[in-house]
Scaffold this active site. Structure first.
Site, PDB file in Angstrom:
ATOM      1  N   LEU A   1      44.317  38.842  37.264  1.00 15.17           N
ATOM      2  CA  LEU A   1      43.849  38.401  38.568  1.00 15.17           C
ATOM      3  C   LEU A   1      43.514  39.640  39.385  1.00 15.17           C
ATOM      4  O   LEU A   1      44.198  40.668  39.271  1.00 15.17           O
ATOM      5  CB  LEU A   1      44.940  37.601  39.294  1.00 15.17           C
ATOM      6  CG  LEU A   1      45.126  36.129  38.929  1.00 15.17           C
ATOM      7  CD1 LEU A   1      46.370  35.573  39.615  1.00 15.17           C
ATOM      8  CD2 LEU A   1      43.902  35.298  39.295  1.00 15.17           C
ATOM      9  N   ASP A   2      42.484  39.557  40.223  1.00 15.80           N
ATOM     10  CA  ASP A   2      42.165  40.672  41.111  1.00 15.80           C
ATOM     11  C   ASP A   2      43.329  40.928  42.061  1.00 15.80           C
ATOM     12  O   ASP A   2      44.096  40.003  42.376  1.00 15.80           O
ATOM     13  CB  ASP A   2      40.916  40.352  41.931  1.00 15.80           C
ATOM     14  CG  ASP A   2      39.654  40.314  41.084  1.00 15.80           C
ATOM     15  OD1 ASP A   2      39.658  40.942  40.008  1.00 15.80           O
ATOM     16  OD2 ASP A   2      38.677  39.660  41.496  1.00 15.80           O
ATOM     17  N   PRO A   3      43.460  42.143  42.578  1.00 14.03           N
ATOM     18  CA  PRO A   3      44.555  42.437  43.515  1.00 14.03           C
ATOM     19  C   PRO A   3      44.598  41.493  44.715  1.00 14.03           C
ATOM     20  O   PRO A   3      45.680  41.098  45.161  1.00 14.03           O
ATOM     21  CB  PRO A   3      44.257  43.881  43.943  1.00 14.03           C
ATOM     22  CG  PRO A   3      43.578  44.478  42.753  1.00 14.03           C
ATOM     23  CD  PRO A   3      42.719  43.373  42.210  1.00 14.03           C
ATOM     24  N   MET A   4      43.439  41.101  45.270  1.00  9.50           N
ATOM     25  CA  MET A   4      43.443  40.228  46.439  1.00  9.50           C
ATOM     26  C   MET A   4      43.889  38.803  46.115  1.00  9.50           C
ATOM     27  O   MET A   4      44.289  38.052  47.009  1.00  9.50           O
ATOM     28  CB  MET A   4      42.055  40.177  47.085  1.00  9.50           C
ATOM     29  CG  MET A   4      41.005  39.449  46.267  1.00  9.50           C
ATOM     30  SD  MET A   4      39.460  39.125  47.188  1.00  9.50           S
ATOM     31  CE  MET A   4      39.896  37.632  48.060  1.00  9.50           C
ATOM     32  N   ALA A   5      43.831  38.425  44.847  1.00  9.18           N
ATOM     33  CA  ALA A   5      44.144  37.055  44.445  1.00  9.18           C
ATOM     34  C   ALA A   5      45.646  36.854  44.284  1.00  9.18           C
ATOM     35  O   ALA A   5      46.403  37.786  44.032  1.00  9.18           O
ATOM     36  CB  ALA A   5      43.434  36.718  43.142  1.00  9.18           C
TER      37      ALA A   5
END
Length: 305
Positions: free
Chosen positions: A40-44
């Site tokens: 998952l992306d860091p923001m997710a």
């Protein structure tokens, strides 16, 4: 003594990389053998599926599972990364945002639903000439990725609201996405903005399901007790595939690499389980004969009692 063995569903916090989560679980579990079934992306936030010990072998069967997300797409500007972490590339006039009727929005969403061709975000982890696309972009290189077929089985509009962003106006659209593996929700936000001539990017993303594993199964990292949170290999495999219940003799033979005669199966791949509930392995069934594709030593199973 055998180490931890099972599938762990973690609720990834915002601003953590998936590698950060793996590193934390390695420390908590006291083992290096921890893998994940898709980052998952860091923001997710949300569902991150990890495999520990021999159960890392199951991750192969989870990586390609379909997924579900809750997301917020901001219509009004594209960004350099297709999400809120990038720089806006100019804002659309307020009048254009306010001209987006519910029907226009629904029509644009409909064109991004079903079997579609999608160009992944240029800052994705896809490899180009041996390097990750995002690494090339950060190095100042131009990256053009080819369109690929994906399936968006659900693209539901949950809510919309006008928001002020400095002197600009944007429309935030809360959505639920169900899609095939390899679908980029950031790219859906980008393409929705293209369709409506406003630009678009992702401002929030939460993964709520990976295959059979949902956010209800996920544990918070802050108070994670790995031993109690692990899903036993047999239970995890049984959530992925039909179960082939073995006799003690069949379990012994299949575990030793022998082919065994079985009743006809509804699936070419099954989770072969011994009478004591241990996962013997993933087995393929053809012409009423089963053979192991991935073997699981019984000694490792008992750790999760």
């Amino acid at each position: 003594m055998s180490g931890p063995n099972g599938i762990l569903i973690v609720d990834k916090p915002a601003d953590w990389t998936s590698h950060d989560v793996v590193a934390r679980v390695r420390r908590l579990a006291g083992t290096r053998k921890v893998g994940h079934a898709g980052t998952l992306d860091p923001m997710a936030t949300g569902v991150l599926v990890l495999g520990l010990g021999p159960s890392t072998r199951l991750l192969t069967y989870i990586v390609g599972s379909d997924k579900e997300y809750l997301a917020t797409m901001r219509l009004g500007a594209s960004t350099t990364t297709d999400d809120a972490e990038g720089e806006p590339l100019g804002w659309a006039p307020a009048g254009r945002i306010r001209s987006i009727t519910p029907q226009r929005l629904a029509d644009a969403v409909a064109h991004l639903t079903g079997d579609i061709q999608q160009v992944p975000s240029s800052v994705s982890a896809i490899k180009v000439d041996g390097k990750r696309a995002y690494a090339k972009v950060r190095a100042g290189e131009q990256v053009e990725l080819k369109a690929r077929g994906v399936t968006v089985s659900a693209f539901d509009i949950l809510a919309t609201r006008e928001v002020a962003v400095g002197d600009a106006v944007a429309l935030d659209v809360d959505v639920r996405i169900a899609c095939s593996s390899g679908t980029y929700v950031r790219a859906l936000a980008r393409d929705l903005g293209v369709a409506l001539l406003t630009g678009g990017h992702l401002t929030s993303l939460r993964r709520t399901r990976v295959g059979p594993f949902a956010e209800a199964d996920a544990r918070e990292l802050a108070d994670l007790d790995v031993a109690s949170a692990l899903i036993r290999p047999a239970a995890a495999a049984s959530a992925l595939f039909p179960v082939l219940q073995l006799t003690a003799e069949q379990a012994r033979d299949l575990g030793n690499g022998k082919r065994i005669a079985v009743a006809a199966a509804d699936s070419p791949m099954v989770a072969a389980v011994s009478p004591d509930g241990a996962l013997v392995g993933m087995a393929s069934v053809q012409d009423d004969v089963a053979r192991t594709v991935v073997n699981f030593p019984n000694a490792s199973e008992g750790e999760q009692g």
